[in-house]
Design an enzyme around this catalytic site. Structure first.
Site, PDB file in Angstrom:
ATOM      1  NE  ARG A   7      -0.956  -8.142  14.901  1.00 44.70           N
ATOM      2  CZ  ARG A   7      -1.748  -9.007  15.560  1.00 44.70           C
ATOM      3  NH1 ARG A   7      -2.147  -9.216  16.005  1.00 44.70           N
ATOM      4  NH2 ARG A   7      -0.680 -10.104  15.377  1.00 44.70           N
ATOM      5  CE1 TYR A  25      -1.994  -0.183  16.395  1.00 43.40           C
ATOM      6  CE2 TYR A  25      -1.381   2.137  15.796  1.00 43.40           C
ATOM      7  CZ  TYR A  25      -1.086   0.938  16.436  1.00 43.40           C
ATOM      8  OH  TYR A  25       0.466   0.138  16.583  1.00 43.40           O
ATOM      9  CG  ASP A  56      -0.651 -12.811  18.832  1.00 42.36           C
ATOM     10  OD1 ASP A  56       0.208 -11.614  18.524  1.00 42.36           O
ATOM     11  OD2 ASP A  56      -1.747 -13.088  19.901  1.00 42.36           O
ATOM     12  CB  CYS A  68      -0.787  -0.061   1.111  1.00 44.17           C
ATOM     13  SG  CYS A  68      -0.286   0.618   2.497  1.00 44.17           S
ATOM     14  CB  CYS A 109     -10.127   1.730  36.773  1.00 39.91           C
ATOM     15  SG  CYS A 109      -9.158   0.923  35.275  1.00 39.91           S
ATOM     16  CG  HIS A 128      -9.278   4.930  32.934  1.00 37.73           C
ATOM     17  ND1 HIS A 128      -8.511   4.554  34.135  1.00 37.73           N
ATOM     18  CD2 HIS A 128     -10.004   5.871  33.601  1.00 37.73           C
ATOM     19  CE1 HIS A 128      -8.859   4.889  35.187  1.00 37.73           C
ATOM     20  NE2 HIS A 128      -9.616   6.372  34.704  1.00 37.73           N
ATOM     21  CE1 TYR A 178       2.232  -9.934  12.716  1.00 31.57           C
ATOM     22  CE2 TYR A 178       4.712 -10.466  11.395  1.00 31.57           C
ATOM     23  CZ  TYR A 178       3.778  -9.391  12.137  1.00 31.57           C
ATOM     24  OH  TYR A 178       3.642  -8.513  11.545  1.00 31.57           O
TER      25      TYR A 178
END
Length: 834
Positions: A219, A221, A262, A200, A333, A794, A259
């Protein structure tokens, strides 16, 4: 002083010096959240080393007879400089350079400065002895007490050790592929700069495969940023496992990703592997942020997620009972948010807070290890208001800001977190966790610890009815199972802003083709009604084995409520996998309503004139010779699933239950059962229900038996469930609720009664204890998540208190002005009664 010396001499044999392995609780009271900084300080028993606040030390003295306590008080030192030490001769605080806690270069652990006072106090008269007083006493007395005092003060506090536990997110393992990595002699040489993706033309986030030298982008997101997954796709096509991130190569190393494994890994032969493609590692300079630096940046941006945290407005701090903040212990949290909501439920308040005195009176000798005591301590700390006070501001004197601070003294749930997480591979760590997983895990702990008396988890427990109809015979099968939450899928195809999303996708594709950064993606707007419809609409089962036609055929499965709980938890399944099996979070806005009417989703059981499927088990998979009973599983399919990161036992189940029909069917099974409580539990085969090395008649765990019996089942039913599931409690509970029809026909022989007794003498076995009522609910709380996955980011929660929404963001408790109800992850409803 002579009298005090005599008293001290009389209790000298009870004063111990801490040994290695002793747990010294010198920062937190075992029964409350008092600390040395609290009013009255903390009293540490010089025999058991348990800490007690001034409110509870008398209770411990009277109960145990222990008289000698080390009294520790701390007073905060005034800070003359501001937070960054600006204007002083000291350098400013360093920014973190390492994804770690408690390690040089990692995130700072807050270290307040205190003046500390230590002395021995003898009960019941509270006679005080300072270190100077000891000098005038007999040597034997002075030596023993001085050594004990020094040992306690020098010991690592249990609470402090848990809070400042060293965690290094950069520790990487050597890749198993590195030593014998195959590298192709294709003559390819990589220039020192000017790289771009071979697919690309993207010019950032580039990874070079160490086998063939191909350069592709990383990758994508969840928000559309990052790369376009071409390096991952290259691995999927070739199987070449290792890649290095270009721009991170320096003489000290580089980011290497496996990969196949992982994970980020170490490549001890990296100089050699780079040299193969003409890259001299010793001359390279860093031009891109490493993966560690990117993760650190995410962790530092926690306060920037404005919508959910309502940080665009000046929020009014709140104080008082039920408005107590909780300190973040380092990615805790998720726990803070869940416990804040649970102690809004009356059942939990009644069980643990209303009877706090009785619980503390009955606490064992070491209350830090008692589940009921620590849960009650936490609940009282949250609801009493004793700790809902403004936190002292170190820069208060020099600050000119008139804005109110929302931070509280709050409570730090170290003992609670250590106890409930003990032995768990995830909840015992400082890593971020999934709030939904913790909620179910904690409910399970409550179930196990409430074998008699009131069980607050019943507030959430309900029965689900599943109706399966064979499309060939039109005969049906009904099963019921217990559940504690409704998990709603997100039908992205039902978005109401499809034109906006389509336009954004066109813009993204244009940017991708030109090598430009992708523009921010808009948020998909999904109606809540569409999510509920996706959960309740019939699901097509393509490989259903029908006992009516004795073959595989198509069936439909419909899910309904068999009972409505007092409190209903709804999870929005935002976390999923893309078509390339890359985990992602769906960025969606859902118009979650304030009230729900679910009565139309109540199951009604067998319909008039409806025939049921015969109760005949499907034939087990057999080997060609039919003589070997163990089924043959397609190893290649199992391996493919394992390579995607799924647990081995889950992969074996997927292949078994789809009849070796291929990777697509097995993957569909995996995706449909990932939320099962026994997803990764060992596969139990027909006729082989016992674990290896056991027999069906082997005794089962009495503890597990008691837990299941406490849920309303007989001992015989509990025994059958445990034997059918290799004595694994979680799987046994799931099994028993999915076999209610079988259990009701069991011949019970309780109380010495034989199975041959008359039918009239038998009472029907009890079923699960579930509450039921009308299906009308109102929203009273929701938990929201910020970040790219449940393992980072969070959590905060919003709770409706006296018709006012309140945001609980760790230690900040404020009145909410714009509660972001459309962005929640877990929603909590309570029944509305007429």
């Amino acid at each position: 002083m002579a009298e005090v010396s005599e008293v001290l001499m009389s209790v000298l044999n009870t004063i111990r010096v801490p040994r290695p392995g002793d747990r010294v609780h010198k920062d937190e009271c075992a029964l409350s959240f008092a600390s040395p900084e609290s009013e009255g300080g903390l009293y540490v028993c010089m025999n058991s080393f348990l800490g007690f606040g001034s409110q509870y030390v008398e209770r411990h003295h009277k109960r145990t007879g222990q008289r000698a306590y080390l009294h520790i008080t701390r007073t905060r030192k005034a800070q003359k400089e501001d937070e960054n030490n600006s204007g002083s001769g000291d350098p400013p605080k360093k920014k973190p350079t390492r994804l770690a806690i408690g390690i040089e270069g990692g995130f700072d652990v807050e270290q307040e400065q205190y003046d500390e006072e230590v002395k021995v106090v003898l009960f019941p008269d509270r006679q005080e002895i300072t270190a100077d007083d000891l000098n005038s006493m007999a040597d034997v007395c002075k030596d023993r007490v001085s050594q004990s005092m020094a040992g306690v003060m020098a010991a690592d506090s249990v609470s402090h050790t848990l809070q400042v536990q060293q965690w290094d997110g950069e520790v990487r393992q050597e890749s198993r592929h590195a030593a014998e990595l195959k590298q192709l002699d294709n003559g390819l040489k990589i220039p020192p700069s000017g790289w771009k993706c071979e697919v690309c033309d993207l010019q950032e986030n580039l990874w070079m495969n160490l086998t063939d030298g191909k350069v592709n982008c990383g990758r994508r997101y969840f928000d559309g940023s990052g790369g376009n997954n071409h390096a991952l796709q290259h691995f999927q096509q070739t199987g070449y496992p290792l890649a290095v991130k270009l721009g991170t190569i320096t003489p000290d190393g580089a980011d290497v990703y496996s990969y196949d494994e992982d994970d980020m890994v170490l490549d001890p032969k990296l100089p050699e592997h780079l040299s193969h493609f003409g890259i001299d590692m010793m001359t390279m300079e860093k031009t891109e942020r490493t993966m560690t630096e990117l993760e650190i940046a995410v962790n530092q941006r926690v306060g920037e997620w404005e919508v959910i945290q309502e940080s665009g407005a000046t929020l009014r701090p709140l104080w008082g009972p039920g408005l107590t903040g909780m300190k973040n212990l380092g990615n805790s949290c998720y726990l803070n948010s869940v416990m804040q909501v649970l102690f809004t439920v009356p059942d939990f308040q009644t069980k643990y807070v209303s009877s706090i005195d009785k619980i503390l009176d009955e606490a064992p000798s070491d209350p830090t290890q008692d589940f009921k005591t620590q849960v009650a301590k936490l609940g009282y700390g949250l609801l009493s208001g004793e700790y809902s006070k403004p936190a002292p501001d170190p820069s208060e004197e020099s600050s000119t800001s008139s804005e109110p601070r929302g931070d509280q003294v709050g409570i730090a749930p170290q003992m609670f977190k250590a106890l409930v997480g003990r032995g768990h591979p995830e909840f015992s760590t400082n890593r971020q966790q999934d709030a939904q997983e913790f909620l179910l895990y904690f409910i399970n702990m409550v179930e196990r610890n409430c074998r008699s008396g009131m069980n607050p988890s019943e507030a959430f427990r309900f029965l689900v009815e599943e109706r399966i109809v064979c499309q060939q015979s039109q005969k049906a099968k009904y099963t019921q199972r217990v559940d504690y939450m409704v998990q709603l899928p997100v039908p992205m195809d039902q978005a109401t802003n499809t034109e906006e999303l389509a336009e954004a996708e066109r813009a993204r594709e244009e940017a991708e083709s030109s090598g430009a950064p992708a523009p921010p993606a808009p948020r998909a707007c999904i109606p809540f009604s569409a999510c509920l419809a996706a959960w309740s609409e019939p699901e097509t089962l393509t490989d259903f084995w029908s006992s009516a036609v004795q073959a595989k055929t198509t069936a439909t499965k419909t899910t309904r409520f068999a009972s409505f709980p007092d409190h209903l938890v709804i999870q929005i399944k935002k976390f999923t996998f893309g078509l390339d099996w890359v985990p992602k979070k769906l960025d969606v806005s859902i118009d979650v309503p304030d009230t729900l009417e679910l009565s139309a989703l109540r199951g009604v059981g067998q319909q008039p004139g409806e025939e049921l499927l015969p109760e005949v088990a499907p034939p087990p998979l057999m080997t060609p010779d039919v003589e070997v009973k163990a089924p043959v599983l397609d190893d290649s399919t199992v391996s493919q699933l394992c390579e995607m990161g799924f647990p081995l036992e889950a992969c074996r189940k997927a292949v078994y239950y789809t009849g070796n029909t291929g990777i697509d069917a097995a993957m569909n099974w995996v995706m449909g059962h990932m939320d099962d409580p026994d997803f990764s539990a060992p596969l139990v085969l027909p006729g082989c229900s016992s674990a290896p090395g056991t027999t069906p008649t082997e005794s089962v765990s009495e503890e597990h038996l008691a837990t299941i019996v406490s849920m309303g089942f007989s001992r015989e039913q509990a025994t059958k469930a445990l034997r059918a599931t290799s004595n694994v409690l979680e799987r046994a509970v799931d099994w028993i609720f999915s076999h209610l029809d079988d259990l009701e026909s069991m011949e019970v022989s309780e109380g010495g009664r034989s199975a041959g007794d008359s039918e009239a003498s038998r009472e029907p076995p009890p079923g699960p204890r579930v509450r039921d009522g009308q299906g009308k609910y109102e929203l009273f709380a929701f938990i929201s998540h910020m970040g790219t996955s449940t393992m980072c980011g969070h959590y905060v929660c919003h709770i409706k208190k006296d018709q006012q929404w309140v945001i609980f963001n760790d230690q900040k408790v404020c009145a909410s002005e714009k509660p972001p109800k459309d962005l929640g992850y877990l929603y909590f409803y309570r029944r509305v009664t007429d």
